[in-house]
Write a protein that holds these residues in place. Sequence first.
Motif, short mmCIF file in Angstrom:
data_model
loop_
_atom_site.label_atom_id
_atom_site.label_comp_id
_atom_site.label_asym_id
_atom_site.label_seq_id
_atom_site.Cartn_x
_atom_site.Cartn_y
_atom_site.Cartn_z
N HIS A 136 2.04 -3.85 9.90
CA HIS A 136 2.29 -3.52 11.36
C HIS A 136 2.06 -4.53 12.16
CE1 HIS A 136 -1.96 -2.88 10.34
NE2 HIS A 136 -2.09 -2.85 11.75
N LEU A 137 1.14 -5.57 11.68
CA LEU A 137 0.98 -6.92 12.55
C LEU A 137 2.06 -7.86 12.34
CD1 LEU A 137 -2.81 -7.37 11.70
CD2 LEU A 137 -2.02 -6.30 13.59
N ALA A 138 2.78 -7.96 11.35
CA ALA A 138 3.82 -8.81 10.93
C ALA A 138 4.83 -8.32 11.81
CB ALA A 138 4.24 -8.78 9.64
N LEU A 139 5.10 -6.74 12.00
CA LEU A 139 6.31 -6.27 12.86
C LEU A 139 6.10 -6.58 14.26
CD1 LEU A 139 8.65 -4.44 13.08
CD2 LEU A 139 7.34 -2.51 13.18
N LEU A 140 4.72 -6.69 14.73
CA LEU A 140 4.61 -6.75 16.04
C LEU A 140 4.82 -8.19 16.42
CD1 LEU A 140 2.92 -6.08 18.62
CD2 LEU A 140 0.95 -6.88 17.72
#
Length: 414
Positions: A136-140
């Motif tokens: 989810h951090l990569a997506l953000l």
Amino acid sequence: MRARTAVLCSVADQGVAALTNILVLVAAARLSTVADFARFSAVYLVFTVLLGVSGAYTGQPLVLKRGGGEETRSACRSAVTFTVLAAAAFGALLAAVCVLVPGDTARALMMLGTVLPVVLGQDAARYAFSTLQQPHLALLCDLLRLACVLGALGTQAYGAPPARLIALWGLSALPALLLSAALLHRATAGAPLLLRPMLRRGHLGQRFTVEFGVGNATSQLSVLGLGAVGNPLLVGALRGATTLFGPLNVLFTSATSFGPPLLGRIADERSRVRATAALAAVLATTAGAWATVLALLPDSAGRGLLGDTWPVAAALLPATGSQYAAMAVGTCGLLALRMLDPRTTLAIQVVFSLTAVVFLAGGYVIGGVPGAAWGLFLGSLCKAAATWIRVARLRRRTPAPGDALSADALPSAP
């Protein structure tokens, strides 16, 4: 994070990253003349090769790490740092060489060398977040990059030179890189920074880089070479056509990334191979349907996507659509081979990547740019056929459920 949520975030992140690359090319096509888009495409093709090399050398070995201990956190921190330093060194060399070379393409390559640590560093952080089980951090971060790059390119008027577009595209990734660095520092604080193991002989990334080189970079560099010695518009035409098939690249990447664990739930190998063949049929049908949709687009809609490059790209849609259908079959064939006998994939990549280059060059000599596109299709078709012939042979060596097992019946261990 639950497994289903993690998979959804990973797929979404891959989709956002692919969408960013697609929209960058679409924006450049709409902002450029045909000749300038060909120059931009040539430089962007160089970046694509460097991105693949970086992912193969640092990213793919990194995601094989398991657990969230200090060793894994150290590997993530070291991989991102190594990528930024290596990109800075290579980018400085590229920029220094291109300063001495005249022309718009050389100036665009010089700007690529300047922004290379930013774009490659931000991509390396995506692998790190995936390894740390925080997709989810990569997506953000990728969503931030998408917003910034569209905002930056959206300020430009028609006729912007390729060097300016490359500079804006690269620098627009800086906010995402800074956010990634802050989040990664919080996740890996206290872990040691170990760069020397990544330079040792036998590092796993060296093998993955060879596989990427013979499997992907060869065809891309051959297109670039033909554009340099033949018709420069070849690069822009082929790049414009393949840009339209960007959503299929997301599907292929997702199948390669998430296919093995899903197929691994099937009890026996024969059933797994049949499931992989069914997946190949679905993806090939999807490629054909997508090509049909693109072929039916009105000319105004096509020009809205690719600007002046649309007419030459539209002429290549039958060949490119056929190539992607063959690529779907070949991708699933390689997926089946990795489950049956992983040692066989490198040889197939070497032989049929070179075959694709021969078909590309021969097609260009015989039929110009359309001939080159059909040559790429023939290369992909031969590779797909070879993978499934090899799968069929390995299946004959694999005993059916309930048969007596023997050492001669089983495939050799990797």
